[in-house]
Motif scaffolding. Structure first.
Motif, PDB file in Angstrom:
ATOM      1  N   LEU A   2      -7.699  21.813  -2.316  1.00 36.98           N
ATOM      2  CA  LEU A   2      -7.163  20.392  -1.610  1.00 36.98           C
ATOM      3  C   LEU A   2      -6.452  20.500  -0.675  1.00 36.98           C
ATOM      4  CD1 LEU A   2      -6.580  17.391  -2.794  1.00 36.98           C
ATOM      5  CD2 LEU A   2      -4.496  18.530  -4.092  1.00 36.98           C
ATOM      6  N   THR A   3      -6.273  19.549   0.395  1.00 37.74           N
ATOM      7  CA  THR A   3      -5.542  19.558   1.679  1.00 37.74           C
ATOM      8  C   THR A   3      -4.480  19.404   1.221  1.00 37.74           C
ATOM      9  OG1 THR A   3      -7.495  18.754   2.874  1.00 37.74           O
ATOM     10  CG2 THR A   3      -5.543  19.160   4.097  1.00 37.74           C
ATOM     11  N   PRO A  14     -11.706  22.397   3.222  1.00 39.66           N
ATOM     12  CA  PRO A  14     -10.469  21.644   2.609  1.00 39.66           C
ATOM     13  C   PRO A  14     -11.178  20.168   2.213  1.00 39.66           C
ATOM     14  CG  PRO A  14     -10.321  22.052   4.901  1.00 39.66           C
ATOM     15  CD  PRO A  14     -11.203  22.932   4.611  1.00 39.66           C
ATOM     16  N   ARG A  15     -10.761  19.816   1.135  1.00 38.00           N
ATOM     17  CA  ARG A  15     -10.988  18.218   0.789  1.00 38.00           C
ATOM     18  C   ARG A  15      -9.837  17.506   0.535  1.00 38.00           C
ATOM     19  NH1 ARG A  15     -15.930  17.803   2.096  1.00 38.00           N
ATOM     20  NH2 ARG A  15     -15.994  15.741   0.670  1.00 38.00           N
ATOM     21  N   ALA A  16      -9.816  16.316   1.017  1.00 37.50           N
ATOM     22  CA  ALA A  16      -8.533  15.425   1.174  1.00 37.50           C
ATOM     23  C   ALA A  16      -8.217  14.636  -0.155  1.00 37.50           C
ATOM     24  CB  ALA A  16      -8.713  14.433   2.386  1.00 37.50           C
ATOM     25  N   THR A  17      -8.970  14.825  -1.008  1.00 37.46           N
ATOM     26  CA  THR A  17      -8.719  13.978  -2.350  1.00 37.46           C
ATOM     27  C   THR A  17      -8.970  15.130  -3.632  1.00 37.46           C
ATOM     28  OG1 THR A  17      -9.627  12.380  -3.903  1.00 37.46           O
ATOM     29  CG2 THR A  17     -10.896  13.362  -2.304  1.00 37.46           C
ATOM     30  N   LEU A  76       0.730  -1.186  -0.190  1.00 31.46           N
ATOM     31  CA  LEU A  76       0.068  -0.212  -0.123  1.00 31.46           C
ATOM     32  C   LEU A  76       0.930   1.178   0.164  1.00 31.46           C
ATOM     33  CD1 LEU A  76      -3.130   0.869   0.201  1.00 31.46           C
ATOM     34  CD2 LEU A  76      -2.492   1.157   2.768  1.00 31.46           C
ATOM     35  N   ASN A  77       0.659   2.120  -0.825  1.00 32.63           N
ATOM     36  CA  ASN A  77       1.440   3.372  -0.937  1.00 32.63           C
ATOM     37  C   ASN A  77       0.602   4.519  -0.212  1.00 32.63           C
ATOM     38  OD1 ASN A  77       3.307   5.099  -1.769  1.00 32.63           O
ATOM     39  ND2 ASN A  77       1.859   5.673  -3.530  1.00 32.63           N
ATOM     40  N   MET A  78       1.117   5.045   0.663  1.00 32.48           N
ATOM     41  CA  MET A  78       0.564   6.168   1.420  1.00 32.48           C
ATOM     42  C   MET A  78       1.354   7.314   1.227  1.00 32.48           C
ATOM     43  SD  MET A  78      -0.340   6.039   5.363  1.00 32.48           S
ATOM     44  CE  MET A  78      -0.302   7.833   6.267  1.00 32.48           C
ATOM     45  N   GLY A  79       0.707   8.458   0.482  1.00 30.62           N
ATOM     46  CA  GLY A  79       1.413   9.481   0.473  1.00 30.62           C
ATOM     47  C   GLY A  79       2.010   9.874  -1.063  1.00 30.62           C
ATOM     48  N   PRO A  80       2.890  10.784  -1.127  1.00 33.42           N
ATOM     49  CA  PRO A  80       3.173  11.920  -0.491  1.00 33.42           C
ATOM     50  C   PRO A  80       2.128  12.775  -0.159  1.00 33.42           C
ATOM     51  CG  PRO A  80       4.483  12.125  -2.480  1.00 33.42           C
ATOM     52  CD  PRO A  80       3.788  10.540  -2.401  1.00 33.42           C
ATOM     53  N   GLN A  81       1.023  12.872  -0.978  1.00 33.42           N
ATOM     54  CA  GLN A  81      -0.112  13.738  -0.669  1.00 33.42           C
ATOM     55  C   GLN A  81      -0.856  12.769   0.108  1.00 33.42           C
ATOM     56  OE1 GLN A  81      -3.520  13.797  -2.059  1.00 33.42           O
ATOM     57  NE2 GLN A  81      -3.844  15.431  -0.194  1.00 33.42           N
ATOM     58  N   HIS A  82      -1.067  13.054   1.366  1.00 30.89           N
ATOM     59  CA  HIS A  82      -2.210  12.498   2.247  1.00 30.89           C
ATOM     60  C   HIS A  82      -2.446  13.414   3.347  1.00 30.89           C
ATOM     61  CE1 HIS A  82      -3.604   9.784   4.991  1.00 30.89           C
ATOM     62  NE2 HIS A  82      -3.826   8.783   4.109  1.00 30.89           N
ATOM     63  N   ASP A 117     -11.617  22.055  -6.097  1.00 28.50           N
ATOM     64  CA  ASP A 117     -11.548  23.032  -7.105  1.00 28.50           C
ATOM     65  C   ASP A 117     -10.214  23.831  -7.287  1.00 28.50           C
ATOM     66  OD1 ASP A 117     -14.487  22.619  -7.508  1.00 28.50           O
ATOM     67  OD2 ASP A 117     -14.653  23.827  -5.696  1.00 28.50           O
ATOM     68  N   LEU A 118      -9.680  23.944  -6.072  1.00 31.56           N
ATOM     69  CA  LEU A 118      -8.357  24.855  -5.957  1.00 31.56           C
ATOM     70  C   LEU A 118      -7.268  24.004  -5.281  1.00 31.56           C
ATOM     71  CD1 LEU A 118      -7.183  27.531  -5.591  1.00 31.56           C
ATOM     72  CD2 LEU A 118      -8.298  27.724  -3.466  1.00 31.56           C
ATOM     73  N   MET A 119      -6.125  24.172  -5.965  1.00 24.54           N
ATOM     74  CA  MET A 119      -4.967  23.668  -5.240  1.00 24.54           C
ATOM     75  C   MET A 119      -4.037  24.993  -4.791  1.00 24.54           C
ATOM     76  SD  MET A 119      -1.796  21.972  -7.142  1.00 24.54           S
ATOM     77  CE  MET A 119      -2.069  20.248  -6.974  1.00 24.54           C
ATOM     78  N   ILE A 120      -3.820  25.087  -3.437  1.00 29.54           N
ATOM     79  CA  ILE A 120      -2.979  25.999  -2.789  1.00 29.54           C
ATOM     80  C   ILE A 120      -1.744  25.365  -2.942  1.00 29.54           C
ATOM     81  CG2 ILE A 120      -2.774  27.535  -0.775  1.00 29.54           C
ATOM     82  CD1 ILE A 120      -5.603  27.267  -0.237  1.00 29.54           C
TER      83      ILE A 120
END
Lengths: 369, 203
Positions: B61-62, B89-92, A12-18, B97-100
């Motif tokens: 996006l978070t 903020p949304r996690a996925t 399972l790959n977790m991140g780098p965006q998590h 809509d927006l990326m900071i």
């Protein structure tokens, strides 16, 4: 842990965006069903090459680079360890008032950093209230910083030979007022979390690392002290005026997430105690000794270690007699604590990954530098 | 608490009349006929109403990279509370809509930022927060690992300066983005594209 039913292993790959990796960390988790067989952290997503950059800047300029390039949650403590190393190398004396002001800012920064940790870990465990409460108090500390340094996150307040400037009139009273308010809030955090059955179920006995393994992995700071390593640089190698401060070092032997939480909460209380004492004993006089902007350090090397909010933060500095350092090596506590992560996670369930990862309080800027 | 770069206001000018946009955000592009007996009538275009809704619910996006992410978190937290502007903020990336882009992107991270941007549904926006994301900032010289500006990998709509920018500055950036979204020819552009595709003829 005995596993009666073995299934095919899953990577399972977790991140780098998590949302819960606290930065840009990638974890490669090997799973057998829900059980964690192995965890491999993949770092380097925030490598800023700050050690190399410091070789191309003057000693004085590097202070503001230490703010940004190293651990960004504890900018003052980065400045502290860098200035300490340069002062040892060049034999610069810091006036008494400067030393006391440094201790005050170090400890306020420790409180602010632990508040960010508690808030974000609370969110990881599903408690949003903690986040909002912790950031409420943190903003007050940042206001106190801003009145003196002008910055919220990056200050460049510690200078080689002391601190930049005296706090404005009435600032010490504001700090006292804040601490009186804050000590009551810590009681509230304690009430909210320590007896909370959900919080305790998620953290107590989870992610245990024993003393021997913690020493082998080089864990320091609250992670080490929660596993029974009674080591605090402020006590064993006091810098500035920590040898005159009266404070206790919390040491627990459980080695689980809950113990790490308890150690940090006690550290917040002790930090408040140190600030009170330092404010009471704050002497008058100069805050900074005269150091030329293009100072040259004599040929040689120096090593300075401090106790940062994450552990044993140290800088090794080598000089060839020029006005820029020849080599800078940063000993980052988060990097060593991250090593202990695989040891903690092995054998636990996939749902505990977030709780364990949050409990060691890594900052990726500190890991990668 | 200081508020930032607000210049002194000339004292001689009389106080301005409240704008229509201060009464209701949608009123910039609508005509309100409230003189009718028994109620009012709102005239607007579908596009203006749509844009008003889109501008008031920007979901970022978070996604934090470095120090600026801490100020971004502070902007979401108690004192500044970005939720009141519809910024949740949304996690996925699929729901954002927006990326900071908050903080410095390394050469190792840049392809991942690009991948995340590609995963976001259109219409999508990017705010470059802080000096590092804008141009490399303090990591511009003598550095081998930091990308010198996130606009080399994703198109940026609003640049927020600062190192790191205060939460007020980020909020200002989001307000600027809202203004931009309200003026966007969102449906007209779709229609024009469709006409252009038709006039190009079958292939």
């Amino acid at each position: 842990m005995s596993m009666a039913l073995r299934t095919e292993e899953l990577m399972l790959n977790m991140g780098p965006q998590h949302p819960s990796t606290h930065g840009v960390l990638r974890l490669v988790v090997t799973l057998d069903g829900e059980n964690i067989v192995d965890v491999k952290p993949d770092i380097g997503y925030l490598h800023s090459s700050v050690e190399k950059m410091m070789e191309h800047r003057l000693y004085v300029q590097n202070v503001s680079l230490a703010d940004r390039g190293m651990d960004y949650l504890i900018a003052m403590q980065n400045e502290q360890v860098y200035c300490l190393a340069v002062e040892r190398l060049a034999g610069i004396e810091v006036p008494e008032r400067g030393k006391y002001l440094r201790v005050i800012f170090d400890e306020l920064q420790r409180i602010a950093s632990h508040l960010v940790w508690l808030g974000t870990w609370g969110i990881d465990l599903g408690a949003t209230t903690v986040f909002l409460w912790c950031f409420r108090e943190r903003e007050m500390i940042l206001d106190l910083f801003e009145k003196v340094t002008g910055g919220r996150l990056h200050h460049a307040y510690f200078r080689i030979g002391g601190v930049y400037v005296d706090p404005p009139a009435g600032w010490t009273d504001e700090v006292k007022t804040f601490l009186d308010y804050f000590d009551e809030r810590v009681v509230e955090y304690d009430k909210l979390l320590t007896a909370n059955p959900i919080f305790v179920a998620r953290t107590k006995g989870v992610g245990v690392i024993d003393r021997r393994a913690a020493i082998a992995m080089g864990a320091s700071g609250p992670v080490g002290r929660a596993s029974g390593i009674a080591m605090d640089v402020r006590k064993v190698e006091p810098y500035e005026v920590y040898d005159r401060m009266h404070f206790d070092v919390p040491v627990l032997t459980d080695g689980d997430c809950f113990a790490r939480y308890q150690v940090r909460l006690e550290e917040i209380r002790q930090a408040s105690r140190i600030v009170r004492q330092a404010l009471k004993e704050l002497p008058g006089g100069e805050v900074r000794s005269r150091v030329p902007m293009t100072m040259k350090a004599p040929r040689g090397e120096a090593y300075a270690r401090t106790e940062s909010a994450r552990g044993d933060l140290a800088i090794y500095l080598a000089s060839d007699g020029e006005e820029m350092p020849y080599r800078v090596k940063i000993r980052a506590p988060s990097f060593s604590n991250l090593y202990a992560l695989s040891e903690m996670m092995r054998g636990w369930k996939i749902a505990d990954v977030i709780a364990i990862l949050g409990s060691i309080d890594i900052v990726l800027s500190d890991v990668d530098r | 608490m200081s508020i930032g770069f607000v210049g002194p206001r000339p004292e001689s000018t009389p106080p301005a009349e409240p704008k229509r946009s201060q009464i209701a955000p949608v009123a910039e592009m609508v005509g309100i006929l409230d003189s009718l007996p028994g109620g009012g009538l709102i005239l607007t275009t579908v596009e203006a109403a749509l844009n008003w809704g889109r501008a008031a619910s920007i979901w970022p996006l978070t996604f934090g990279l470095a120090c600026c992410a801490i100020e971004m978190m502070a902007a979401f937290a108690s004192r500044f509370d970005l939720d009141r502007m519809g910024v949740i903020p949304r996690a996925t990336p699929r729901q954002a809509d927006l990326m900071i882009v908050a903080g410095r992107a390394t050469l190792k991270m840049a392809p991942i930022v690009r991948r995340l941007w590609e995963q976001m549904p259109e219409p999508r926006y990017v705010i470059s927060m802080g000096s590092c994301a804008t141009c490399g900032g303090p990591f511009y010289y003598d550095n081998y690992s930091i990308l010198k500006g996130i606009d080399q990998v994703v198109p940026v709509d609003v640049y927020v300066p600062g190192c790191p920018p205060r939460p007020e500055a980020l909020i200002e950036g989001i307000l600027k983005l809202q203004e931009q979204i309200k003026k966007e020819p969102f449906l007209r552009k779709q229609a024009l594209d469709a006409i252009a595709a038709r006039s190009a003829g079958p292939r």
